[in-house]
Design a protein around this motif. Sequence first.
Motif, PDB file in Angstrom:
ATOM      1  N   UNK A  53      -5.631  15.185  34.902  1.00 44.48           N
ATOM      2  CA  UNK A  53      -4.721  16.003  33.311  1.00 44.48           C
ATOM      3  C   UNK A  53      -5.356  16.244  33.030  1.00 44.48           C
ATOM      4  N   UNK A  54      -5.258  17.701  32.329  1.00 45.53           N
ATOM      5  CA  UNK A  54      -5.464  18.354  31.094  1.00 45.53           C
ATOM      6  C   UNK A  54      -5.616  20.020  31.333  1.00 45.53           C
ATOM      7  N   UNK A  55      -5.674  20.138  32.752  1.00 49.27           N
ATOM      8  CA  UNK A  55      -5.792  21.898  32.898  1.00 49.27           C
ATOM      9  C   UNK A  55      -7.007  22.934  31.766  1.00 49.27           C
ATOM     10  N   UNK A  56      -8.112  22.227  31.547  1.00 47.25           N
ATOM     11  CA  UNK A  56      -9.273  22.781  30.558  1.00 47.25           C
ATOM     12  C   UNK A  56      -8.827  22.829  29.522  1.00 47.25           C
ATOM     13  N   UNK A  57      -7.735  21.251  28.742  1.00 47.49           N
ATOM     14  CA  UNK A  57      -7.720  20.733  27.410  1.00 47.49           C
ATOM     15  C   UNK A  57      -9.584  20.777  26.586  1.00 47.49           C
ATOM     16  N   UNK A  82      -1.350  17.406   9.724  1.00 49.49           N
ATOM     17  CA  UNK A  82      -1.224  19.308   9.299  1.00 49.49           C
ATOM     18  C   UNK A  82      -1.743  19.743  10.795  1.00 49.49           C
ATOM     19  N   UNK A  83      -3.311  19.343  11.003  1.00 46.46           N
ATOM     20  CA  UNK A  83      -3.788  19.926  12.540  1.00 46.46           C
ATOM     21  C   UNK A  83      -2.548  19.485  13.983  1.00 46.46           C
ATOM     22  N   UNK A  84      -2.809  18.088  13.674  1.00 51.29           N
ATOM     23  CA  UNK A  84      -2.382  17.929  14.768  1.00 51.29           C
ATOM     24  C   UNK A  84      -1.117  18.989  15.420  1.00 51.29           C
ATOM     25  N   UNK A  85      -0.404  19.058  14.076  1.00 54.15           N
ATOM     26  CA  UNK A  85       1.069  19.654  13.762  1.00 54.15           C
ATOM     27  C   UNK A  85       0.631  21.046  14.945  1.00 54.15           C
ATOM     28  N   UNK A  86      -0.059  21.939  14.554  1.00 53.97           N
ATOM     29  CA  UNK A  86      -0.223  23.222  14.843  1.00 53.97           C
ATOM     30  C   UNK A  86      -1.641  23.361  15.918  1.00 53.97           C
ATOM     31  N   UNK A  87      -2.077  22.448  15.718  1.00 53.51           N
ATOM     32  CA  UNK A  87      -3.557  22.539  17.213  1.00 53.51           C
ATOM     33  C   UNK A  87      -2.475  22.146  18.966  1.00 53.51           C
ATOM     34  N   UNK A  88      -2.953  23.342  19.500  1.00 54.50           N
ATOM     35  CA  UNK A  88      -2.446  23.305  21.219  1.00 54.50           C
ATOM     36  C   UNK A  88      -2.736  22.147  21.974  1.00 54.50           C
ATOM     37  N   UNK A  89      -3.274  21.480  21.265  1.00 58.77           N
ATOM     38  CA  UNK A  89      -4.174  20.430  22.534  1.00 58.77           C
ATOM     39  C   UNK A  89      -4.069  19.179  21.411  1.00 58.77           C
ATOM     40  N   UNK A  90      -3.372  18.655  20.717  1.00 56.61           N
ATOM     41  CA  UNK A  90      -3.576  17.090  20.188  1.00 56.61           C
ATOM     42  C   UNK A  90      -4.583  16.725  19.977  1.00 56.61           C
ATOM     43  N   UNK A  91      -5.000  15.463  19.490  1.00 57.85           N
ATOM     44  CA  UNK A  91      -5.947  14.177  20.293  1.00 57.85           C
ATOM     45  C   UNK A  91      -4.335  13.620  19.859  1.00 57.85           C
ATOM     46  N   UNK A  92      -3.561  13.919  19.015  1.00 56.46           N
ATOM     47  CA  UNK A  92      -2.217  12.484  18.653  1.00 56.46           C
ATOM     48  C   UNK A  92      -1.348  13.845  19.006  1.00 56.46           C
TER      49      UNK A  92
END
Length: 466
Positions: A206-210, A260-270
């Motif tokens: 799963x992830x499609x290139x994430x 902040x980074x996780x809220x803005x990321x297209x593929x966050x770790x969290x």
Amino acid sequence: MNDRSIVARYNAAMTKSSPSINWIIVATSFGFVVSQLDVTIVNVALASMATGLKASVAGLQWVVDAYALLFASLLLSAGALGDRLGARRLYIAGFVVFAAASLGCGLAPNAAVLILARAIQGIGAAALVPPSLALLSHACGDDARLRARAVGLWTAAGGAAIAVGPVAGGLLIGWFGWRSIFLVNLPLVAIGIWLTLRHAAETPRNGHGRHLDLTGQALAILALIGITGAIIEAGPRGAADPWVLAGFAGGLAALLAFLIVEARSDSPMLPLFFFRIRIFSATVAVGTVVNLSYYGTIFVLSLYLQQARGYGVIAAGLAFLPLTATFILSNIAAGFLVGRFGSRLPMAGGFLVAAAGYLLLRLLDNHTPFWLMVPGFLLIPLGMGTGVPAMTTALLSSVERKFSGTASGVLNTARQAGGAVGVAVFGAMVGRNHEAIIPGLHGAVTISGGLLALAALMSLAGIRRG
């Protein structure tokens, strides 16, 4: 191999007889076993390590928390990586890293090298737990009752490792020295790899290139190490020490930047959208306080038994047996309880029982006979062993199966981070001298009892009926 062929293999696996599923449960349980075995073994070895390596209480806290911190901070990426690349691949890689680090721990010439090897062990452990749950969840398909019972058995295997750890650790240390507690991991890892290759099919990718969230990962490590390290060093250095204040400030800044980074990321770790799910948020919060109380209390009890009461290493290991062995029976029973009553009541009832067990340990002092320790030592694992499998099942049921690795990574990150903070906080309460052990123990079990009562309330409020 493409995703369709993998899905076809899994559909075929779903139709196999129950012995096949049972072997998958055994194979996936080995990763949890080796990751949990070192927790209780290391705690029993603390006094021997302090003597052999001339380590302070703060140094012993780092030996415990170096493992827990890397374990916790990398679990999120491990869950996502397993979803993306395949759980079985990552699971086997985790075994290899864990074995190499265990060898390093066993050969460590000083405390600094041991702490470094323990950190690498944590990296291997992080690559074991989320993939093992993902493999188990996929093997159970859409059968909620089978998943509940499988998770109960998986958790029971970890409980068995925790139960065996103190006694086996005491015997190994008594016969061969503290280094043997790490070297025993090598044959266990070999068995785990063999079982996995033989019985567990790869999961659909799963992830499609994430891409991996490297920025978020780095900030998570800085936040956990900064905050937990500051708590550990506040004991010997004092809370006003510049290094302690810098650790707190840096850790909190990294935590804020991480969110902040996780809220803005297209593929966050969290994936922050998970926390919009009430059941998910409740189980993560409960998991944090459960591990904070348990691992912190175990650390303090080890010092109490060996330094305040003068128990030898084998006697201390045997003394822990009621506190750990009860997990086996309660974990197995939990699978049946959750299958019949759902997650809510086993969680709330279990954590209330554990809270009572912690509060009974307030009776301990310098002269308490062992038989007065036993009721508390039995109630804690009885309650937690019922509540934790229910908590894990509730979390896995709250998200789509394709996110099971990531979701379990979030839960286990929260639990390991809570455990590391518990060791840091409770260790600081007893770390200055032997006279502080009894008051520190009383404070630790009082906090733990309150936290488990809070966990019961969160379970009732956050988990739907049924």
